[in-house]
Design an enzyme around this catalytic site. Structure first.
Site, mmCIF file in Angstrom:
data_model
loop_
_atom_site.group_PDB
_atom_site.id
_atom_site.type_symbol
_atom_site.label_atom_id
_atom_site.label_comp_id
_atom_site.label_asym_id
_atom_site.label_seq_id
_atom_site.Cartn_x
_atom_site.Cartn_y
_atom_site.Cartn_z
ATOM 1 N N GLU A 19 37.868 35.906 34.983
ATOM 2 C CA GLU A 19 37.111 34.967 34.141
ATOM 3 C C GLU A 19 37.595 34.990 32.684
ATOM 4 O OE1 GLU A 19 33.024 34.705 36.757
ATOM 5 O OE2 GLU A 19 33.097 36.219 35.177
ATOM 6 N N GLU A 30 35.481 33.154 43.600
ATOM 7 C CA GLU A 30 34.122 33.681 43.559
ATOM 8 C C GLU A 30 33.160 32.525 43.737
ATOM 9 O OE1 GLU A 30 33.005 35.989 40.153
ATOM 10 O OE2 GLU A 30 34.930 37.029 40.030
#
Length: 451
Positions: A155, A350
């Site tokens: 991320e 994810e």
């Protein structure tokens, strides 16, 4: 009822701290400063990974994205390599491959070696950039013969938000815009160095940047709301994706830096590193969407911080108890937007739904809400592929065997397998299948046909 292309990846994704905890020979990381007791053993995958890999294989998983803990393999971050730690991950890779599961490795997921955080404030320092690149090159070289898919930072766009100081190891730094932009720029340099190394040394490997893709809706059709939402998209999505694919920051971001006199430690030598980088795919996490009310944003606020100030609950969507909205159409939008703009294969690594669950009397948890979440998101992915022409190479759920959340909370469970522990009690950590296990097994083993 559509089958995915041959070679499509179905699987699970985790981080080292949320599975291994503090066990084994390792150096301390910034997680050792956190107070949650769950971090000590988490779900004890350090000892129980063969059992968990058996469950993944039974589920039909053919890829597992896990993190190598920097502090486990280099205890002080920039010194001697810990062969016992490297062997631990080597054994994990062998165990995965023995079960027909391809490993994907993330090299950093928020757990800075504590020695580097205390001495250098983590990625605020170029010394730590060099230390990370050294660590990454060693690990890639060790495992290049067995691991094809690599990620540098989990991320990555979160290092361009107020989370950067914590997840970047800048534990004693002032939370200024200068420091925020320096942390981000230094992590981007680190990514570029590693991506360039991979493409120069290993033709068979694939490496990509990863971000937490921010689908942000304007609260109304007011031009100010639309403008603010567009700026979030520019600063937190497109700026990174442009760097990952074209090797430069967006003009709007650089103009903001110039007009606000931000010192992001951009040095002339950086251009040669950044401009050379390319990506083989674009990876991202997706859980929810946001909604932005520009009326709440004070004048002069950096777009990096809009969502901290002006995020509102979307009245047209349902949400879990942590106010994370459920928006499968937003998932399709993310997939198609990324591919249409950058035309590289996209990989959602994810996706999942956190829910409070407690197993009683050995009765299977009937998590129909999770089944519906995954069904709707997989269907949205199929629509992106079939109707929008998006090239998607896989779908990984998050924490399909229960793990503590990123805040250390065992109450927020994402798994199709229940782990018997709470925040306060370790219990026996036994694994029990939930109803969603059978659903995901049918989807994964049919290559998406039975979704």
């Amino acid at each position: 009822m559509t089958t995915m292309p041959t070679g499509f990846f179905w699987g699970n994704s985790t981080s080292s701290m949320q599975t291994e905890g503090f066990q084994g020979v390792r150096g301390k990381s910034t997680y050792d400063l956190k107070k949650e007791t769950t971090w000590e053993k988490t779900i004890d995958e350090y000892h129980r990974y063969p059992e968990d890999f058996d469950l993944m294989a039974e589920m039909g998983v053919n890829m597992y994205r896990f993190e190598i803990s920097w502090a486990r393999v280099v205890p002080d971050g920039d010194g001697e390599f810990n062969e016992a730690g490297i062997q631990f991950y080597s054994d994990m890779i062998d165990a995965l491959q023995a079960r027909g599961i391809q490993p994907m490795i993330a090299l950093y997921h928020f757990d800075m070696p504590l020695a580097l955080a205390e001495k250098y404030n983590g990625f605020l320092s170029r010394h730590v950039v060099d230390a990370y690149v050294r660590y990454a090159k060693e690990i890639i070289s060790r495992f290049a013969d067995r691991v094809t898919y690599w990620l540098t930072f989990n991320e990555h766009n979160l290092y361009f938000t107020n989370m950067a100081y914590d997840i970047g190891g800048a534990i004693n730094a002032e939370q200024s815009l200068d420091n925020l932009y320096q942390i981000f720029h230094h992590t981007m340099l680190a990514h570029a160095h590693v991506a360039n190394f991979v493409h120069e040394q290993f033709n068979q490997l694939k490496i990509g940047g990863m971000l937490a893709y921010q689908v942000t809706y304007p609260a109304t059709s007011k031009p100010t709301d639309v403008f603010a939402a567009r700026r979030v998209d520019t600063f937190l999505n497109d700026n990174l994706l442009t760097m990952f694919t074209a090797g430069h920051y967006l003009p709007e971001v650089l103009a903001f830096v110039a007009t606000h006199n931000i010192d992001m430690d951009y040095q002339p030598k950086d251009d040669a590193v950044l401009s050379k980088q390319t990506s083989d795919f674009i990876a991202f996490s997706y859980y929810r969407t946001d909604m932005l009310n520009a009326d709440k944003i004070p004048d002069g606020t950096a777009p990096n911080r809009y969502l901290d100030i002006a995020n509102e609950t979307n009245p047209y969507l349902t949400a879990n108890e942590w106010s994370w909205t459920i928006d499968p159409l937003g998932f399709r939008n993310a997939l198609t937007s990324i591919y249409s703009r950058y035309q590289l294969p996209v990989f959602p690594v994810e996706n999942g739904l956190g829910w409070r669950e407690e197993m009683t009397d050995d009765q299977m948890i009937q998590d129909d809400y999770r089944i519906q979440y995954h069904r709707d998101h997989i269907d949205a992915m199929k629509q992106a592929m079939i109707e929008d022409g998006t090239n998607v190479i896989g779908y990984l759920g998050w924490g399909l065997i229960d793990i503590p959340s990123s805040s250390g909370d065992m109450n927020k469970r994402y798994g199709a397998v229940y782990v018997n522990r709470t925040n306060e009690e370790e219990r026996d950590m036994s694994r029990s299948k939930k109803a969603s296990f059978d659903y995901l097994r049918d989807v994964f083993k049919s290559n998406g046909f039975n979704s």
